[in-house]
Design an enzyme around this catalytic site. Structure first.
Site, short mmCIF file in Angstrom:
data_model
loop_
_atom_site.label_atom_id
_atom_site.label_comp_id
_atom_site.label_asym_id
_atom_site.label_seq_id
_atom_site.Cartn_x
_atom_site.Cartn_y
_atom_site.Cartn_z
N SER A 184 -87.33 -78.31 -49.87
CA SER A 184 -88.71 -78.45 -50.37
C SER A 184 -88.91 -79.59 -51.35
O SER A 184 -90.04 -80.01 -51.56
CB SER A 184 -89.15 -77.13 -51.00
OG SER A 184 -88.27 -76.77 -52.05
N HIS A 212 -90.43 -73.88 -44.87
CA HIS A 212 -91.23 -75.11 -44.71
C HIS A 212 -91.18 -75.67 -43.28
O HIS A 212 -91.77 -76.73 -43.03
CB HIS A 212 -90.77 -76.18 -45.70
CG HIS A 212 -91.14 -75.90 -47.12
ND1 HIS A 212 -92.39 -76.19 -47.64
CD2 HIS A 212 -90.44 -75.34 -48.13
CE1 HIS A 212 -92.43 -75.83 -48.90
NE2 HIS A 212 -91.25 -75.30 -49.23
N LYS A 243 -96.87 -70.17 -46.27
CA LYS A 243 -97.04 -71.62 -46.21
C LYS A 243 -97.91 -71.99 -45.00
O LYS A 243 -99.09 -71.70 -45.03
CB LYS A 243 -95.67 -72.29 -46.25
CG LYS A 243 -95.06 -72.04 -47.63
CD LYS A 243 -93.72 -72.63 -47.88
CE LYS A 243 -93.37 -72.45 -49.35
NZ LYS A 243 -92.13 -71.71 -49.57
C1 LIG Z 1 -91.56 -70.72 -50.48
C2 LIG Z 1 -90.18 -70.41 -50.10
C3 LIG Z 1 -89.71 -69.09 -50.09
C4 LIG Z 1 -90.53 -67.94 -50.61
O1 LIG Z 1 -91.49 -67.54 -49.69
P1 LIG Z 1 -92.68 -66.58 -50.19
O2 LIG Z 1 -93.14 -65.92 -48.96
O3 LIG Z 1 -93.73 -67.47 -50.78
O4 LIG Z 1 -92.09 -65.65 -51.17
C5 LIG Z 1 -88.42 -68.85 -49.65
N1 LIG Z 1 -87.64 -69.86 -49.23
C6 LIG Z 1 -88.05 -71.14 -49.23
C7 LIG Z 1 -87.14 -72.21 -48.76
C8 LIG Z 1 -89.34 -71.46 -49.67
O5 LIG Z 1 -89.74 -72.72 -49.69
#
Ligand SMILES: *Cc1c(COP(=O)(O)O)cnc(C)c1O
Length: 396
Positions: A184, A212, A243
């Site tokens: 990310s 992502h 996301k």
């Molecule tokens: C955003 C993210 C999460 C968490 O996901 P949520 O559903 O928002 O709790 C987990 N792993 C990665 C790599 C992320 O970017």
């Protein structure tokens, strides 16, 4: 309130403030979209994860409203007792269909999917091998296990192989390799094809966190497993609805047996109230949209390619990005903070990423493009990034 505690907490807050690390979240006064109202001002959004613009999509809103009318506002229970509605079952079937998997499990968030599934899978003495840049929810999941931990340098396959050999000698039990699909901070993609080859050679289990990559990579946004054509070869394909899918919830796809096991053993699935009808129905609607068509995914990539090309033409360094996550490198953390602040004044919302999130000399603003950005909004953002970049002498 305990005054000693208040004093100690204040001291910690002061420390964060001195390091410029204090969060002071800005408030949206509108839906999350390409042009939201933030702190009362119309802005071009460059830092949401709403890659496909689904957070405010009519099909998702309609599904949510219908579900609330038919099923109410809440679920009334945890999933294993009375909190599984046919809506939840349908969503899990739809996830499995979308991910070309035998079965899927829906958790409340991606964070709780990782912090529940990883400890469920690892016994004392097992081994977990993790990329050094994996997400905090993976790190916390691993901390909850009594397994031995091995870290390899970011995407370094020689080191992964060395750790595999070490683990095989020391740990007679299970070996789990775990990686983010898309990282990310830089927007680069894990070499999942090579990770899977190494895992198969050494008899290890694979777990990818595609938070992502969901909705972004692969045909119709099916994710990193489809991107590398690895269907059936990745043991756990985990992701999130928060996301690109525009709603909320974590998901894991695997074999029927593995999903039955996780359902019985993940404390973060068993011991927490399930999502209400609106979120669940909107999540199904998001996947149904993507199964039906890939226009949004195509538009996301067209926008991304255009935006990155224009930034590079202006002379910006966009780092290692291979996805819509586009760092604009400032190197210096002071400049990253100034750039974000100046952009905000010009109507563009993007946040600085500085140490300790990235190395001290790798500060940047992180921008994220969506399918929803119009050509005018992209050009507006590019022009403002250009003029601010010139003022900060990042480009000439
Ligand atoms: C955003 C993210 C999460 C968490 O996901 P949520 O559903 O928002 O709790 C987990 N792993 C990665 C790599 C992320 O970017």
């Amino acid at each position: 309130m305990n005054q000693q505690l208040v004093a100690e907490l204040n001291q910690e807050l002061e420390k964060l403030k001195d390091q410029n690390l204090l969060w002071n979240p800005k408030t949206l006064n509108s839906p999350s979209c390409a042009k939201p109202v933030i702190e009362g001002k119309k802005m071009v959004m460059l830092c949401s994860n709403n890659y496909l613009g689904l957070a405010n999509h009519p099909a998702l809103k309609e599904a949510a409203i219908k579900a609330v009318e038919e099923y109410g506002a809440g679920s009334g229970s945890v999933r294993p007792i009375a909190g599984t509605m046919d809506l939840h079952v349908k969503l899990e079937e739809t996830i499995a269909r979308f991910k070309d998997a035998e079965a899927s499990l829906y958790y409340n968030t991606g964070f709780t999917a990782n912090s529940g599934a990883i400890p469920a899978l690892l016994r004392p003495g097992d081994a977990v091998i993790s990329d050094e840049l994996n997400h905090g929810s993976i790190i916390d999941g691993v901390r909850l296990t009594k397994a031995d931990r091995y870290i390899y340098r970011h995407k370094n396959m020689e080191e992964l192989e060395a750790r595999l050999k070490e683990a095989k000698e020391k740990n007679p039990g299970r070996i789990l390799i775990i990686t983010d699909g898309v990282f990310s901070m830089d927007g680069d993609i894990a070499p999942l094809d090579r990770i899977v080859e190494l895992a198969e050679q050494h008899g290890a289990v694979t777990y990818v966190d595609d938070a992502h990559g969901d909705g972004v990579l692969g045909e119709h946004g099916k994710g990193i497993v489809n991107h590398f054509k690895l269907e059936g070869r990745v043991d756990f394909d985990m992701g999130t609805f928060s996301k690109a899918f525009g709603t909320m919830g974590g998901h894991i796809s695997s074999s029927r047996t593995a999903i039955d096991y996780l359902l019985n053993k993940s404390r973060t699935w068993l011991l927490t109230g399930s999502h209400g009808p609106a979120t669940v129905a909107a999540s199904t609607a998001a996947l149904e949209l993507l199964i039906k068509g890939d226009e949004l995914v195509k538009r996301l990539w067209e926008n991304t390619d255009y935006y990155k090309r224009r930034l590079r033409e202006l002379g910006f360094d966009t780092g290692e990005s291979e996805t819509p996550i586009t760092p604009v490198m400032t190197y210096d953390s002071g400049k990253a903070r100034s750039m974000s602040q100046m952009l905000f004044e010009e109507g563009v919302y993007a946040l600085p990423i500085v140490y300790p999130m990235v190395a001290k000399d790798r500060a940047r603003i992180r921008t994220m493009i969506t399918a929803e950005h119009s050509p005018e909004e992209l050009d507006f953002a590019i022009e403002k990034i250009g003029s601010v970049g010139r003022k900060l002498e990042l480009i000439s």
